[in-house]
Design a protein around this motif. Structure first.
Motif, PDB file in Angstrom:
ATOM      1  N   ASN A  47       0.830  -1.199   0.000  1.00  0.00           N
ATOM      2  CA  ASN A  47       0.000   0.000   0.000  1.00  0.00           C
ATOM      3  C   ASN A  47       0.872   1.259   0.000  1.00  0.00           C
ATOM      4  OD1 ASN A  47      -2.214   1.637   0.135  1.00  0.00           O
ATOM      5  ND2 ASN A  47      -2.600   1.300   2.296  1.00  0.00           N
ATOM      6  N   GLU A  48       1.916   1.280   0.823  1.00  0.00           N
ATOM      7  CA  GLU A  48       2.807   2.436   0.902  1.00  0.00           C
ATOM      8  C   GLU A  48       3.590   2.642  -0.393  1.00  0.00           C
ATOM      9  OE1 GLU A  48       6.715   3.684   3.462  1.00  0.00           O
ATOM     10  OE2 GLU A  48       5.119   2.598   4.493  1.00  0.00           O
ATOM     11  N   ARG A  49       4.112   1.569  -0.959  1.00  0.00           N
ATOM     12  CA  ARG A  49       4.882   1.685  -2.210  1.00  0.00           C
ATOM     13  C   ARG A  49       3.984   2.128  -3.370  1.00  0.00           C
ATOM     14  NH1 ARG A  49      10.230   0.680  -1.348  1.00  0.00           N
ATOM     15  NH2 ARG A  49      10.614  -1.112  -0.012  1.00  0.00           N
ATOM     16  N   LEU A  50       2.763   1.616  -3.394  1.00  0.00           N
ATOM     17  CA  LEU A  50       1.833   2.014  -4.444  1.00  0.00           C
ATOM     18  C   LEU A  50       1.473   3.491  -4.311  1.00  0.00           C
ATOM     19  CD1 LEU A  50       0.246   0.991  -6.859  1.00  0.00           C
ATOM     20  CD2 LEU A  50      -1.627   0.463  -5.312  1.00  0.00           C
ATOM     21  N   ARG A  51       1.302   3.960  -3.095  1.00  0.00           N
ATOM     22  CA  ARG A  51       1.005   5.366  -2.858  1.00  0.00           C
ATOM     23  C   ARG A  51       2.184   6.241  -3.305  1.00  0.00           C
ATOM     24  NH1 ARG A  51       1.845   8.583   1.409  1.00  0.00           N
ATOM     25  NH2 ARG A  51       2.496   6.848   2.701  1.00  0.00           N
ATOM     26  N   HIS A  52       3.412   5.830  -2.957  1.00  0.00           N
ATOM     27  CA  HIS A  52       4.598   6.576  -3.390  1.00  0.00           C
ATOM     28  C   HIS A  52       4.746   6.562  -4.907  1.00  0.00           C
ATOM     29  CE1 HIS A  52       6.724   6.206   0.749  1.00  0.00           C
ATOM     30  NE2 HIS A  52       5.911   7.232   0.690  1.00  0.00           N
ATOM     31  N   PHE A  53       4.459   5.427  -5.520  1.00  0.00           N
ATOM     32  CA  PHE A  53       4.552   5.308  -6.967  1.00  0.00           C
ATOM     33  C   PHE A  53       3.561   6.249  -7.652  1.00  0.00           C
ATOM     34  CE2 PHE A  53       3.018   3.270 -10.879  1.00  0.00           C
ATOM     35  CZ  PHE A  53       4.181   3.318 -11.612  1.00  0.00           C
ATOM     36  N   LEU A  54       2.325   6.276  -7.157  1.00  0.00           N
ATOM     37  CA  LEU A  54       1.325   7.155  -7.759  1.00  0.00           C
ATOM     38  C   LEU A  54       1.666   8.628  -7.549  1.00  0.00           C
ATOM     39  CD1 LEU A  54      -1.928   5.208  -6.866  1.00  0.00           C
ATOM     40  CD2 LEU A  54      -0.754   5.333  -9.067  1.00  0.00           C
ATOM     41  N   LEU A  55       2.216   8.962  -6.384  1.00  0.00           N
ATOM     42  CA  LEU A  55       2.666  10.332  -6.146  1.00  0.00           C
ATOM     43  C   LEU A  55       3.795  10.708  -7.098  1.00  0.00           C
ATOM     44  CD1 LEU A  55       2.662  10.779  -2.280  1.00  0.00           C
ATOM     45  CD2 LEU A  55       1.704  12.342  -3.953  1.00  0.00           C
ATOM     46  N   PHE A  56       4.742   9.801  -7.293  1.00  0.00           N
ATOM     47  CA  PHE A  56       5.858  10.033  -8.211  1.00  0.00           C
ATOM     48  C   PHE A  56       5.353  10.260  -9.628  1.00  0.00           C
ATOM     49  CE2 PHE A  56       8.821   8.164 -11.285  1.00  0.00           C
ATOM     50  CZ  PHE A  56       9.899   9.009 -11.104  1.00  0.00           C
ATOM     51  N   ARG A  57       4.398   9.430 -10.059  1.00  0.00           N
ATOM     52  CA  ARG A  57       3.849   9.574 -11.406  1.00  0.00           C
ATOM     53  C   ARG A  57       3.118  10.901 -11.575  1.00  0.00           C
ATOM     54  NH1 ARG A  57       4.817   6.217 -15.686  1.00  0.00           N
ATOM     55  NH2 ARG A  57       2.742   6.803 -16.339  1.00  0.00           N
ATOM     56  N   ARG A  58       2.387  11.318 -10.533  1.00  0.00           N
ATOM     57  CA  ARG A  58       1.646  12.566 -10.604  1.00  0.00           C
ATOM     58  C   ARG A  58       2.600  13.769 -10.662  1.00  0.00           C
ATOM     59  NH1 ARG A  58      -1.692  13.925  -5.686  1.00  0.00           N
ATOM     60  NH2 ARG A  58      -2.172  11.722  -5.857  1.00  0.00           N
ATOM     61  N   VAL A  59       3.668  13.709  -9.901  1.00  0.00           N
ATOM     62  CA  VAL A  59       4.622  14.824  -9.876  1.00  0.00           C
ATOM     63  C   VAL A  59       5.388  14.913 -11.191  1.00  0.00           C
ATOM     64  CG1 VAL A  59       6.766  15.595  -8.815  1.00  0.00           C
ATOM     65  CG2 VAL A  59       4.859  14.932  -7.396  1.00  0.00           C
ATOM     66  N   THR A  60       5.856  13.788 -11.698  1.00  0.00           N
ATOM     67  CA  THR A  60       6.673  13.817 -12.913  1.00  0.00           C
ATOM     68  C   THR A  60       5.852  13.967 -14.188  1.00  0.00           C
ATOM     69  OG1 THR A  60       6.694  11.408 -13.018  1.00  0.00           O
ATOM     70  CG2 THR A  60       8.544  12.493 -11.901  1.00  0.00           C
ATOM     71  N   ALA A  61       4.547  13.747 -14.118  1.00  0.00           N
ATOM     72  CA  ALA A  61       3.720  13.804 -15.326  1.00  0.00           C
ATOM     73  C   ALA A  61       3.654  15.203 -15.912  1.00  0.00           C
ATOM     74  CB  ALA A  61       2.326  13.290 -15.031  1.00  0.00           C
TER      75      ALA A  61
END
Length: 100
Positions: A47-61
């Motif tokens: 859950n934590e890694r998925l949340r970090h991954f989605l945050l990373f994708r949102r920031v870099t998009a």
């Protein structure tokens, strides 16, 4: 980036393996209390890694939209060297153009 993908995939595989093992033990022997903690921690990590991954994708998009390209005047005011990669920057348009 690849490390982020790899860690997420490893945690998902670990969660699936723990869940399958938990299911097998539960089917034949009853509830395995000693495995509940590992199953919970694996779920929490995924859950934590998925949340970090989605945050990373949102920031870099939207990085290219958030920062305008540097102009020739702005580059002349500096030494034209990128502070991250230490390569010389030139004014231009597109993905390779320097950002402010």
């Amino acid at each position: 980036l690849y490390e982020l993908y790899l860690k997420l995939i490893m945690d998902v595989v670990k969660l699936v393996v723990y869940f399958v093992f938990f299911s097998i033990v539960f089917t034949y022997y009853g509830i395995p209390i000693h495995l509940l903690r590992q199953l919970y921690l694996s779920f929490k990590n995924v859950n934590e890694r998925l949340r970090h991954f989605l945050l990373f994708r949102r920031v870099t998009a939207n990085l290219n939209e958030r920062f305008a390209n540097a102009t020739e005047e702005e580059l002349e005011a500096t030494d034209k060297v990128c502070i991250i990669c230490r390569e010389e920057m030139t004014a231009g348009v597109g993905a390779g153009a320097p950002k402010r």
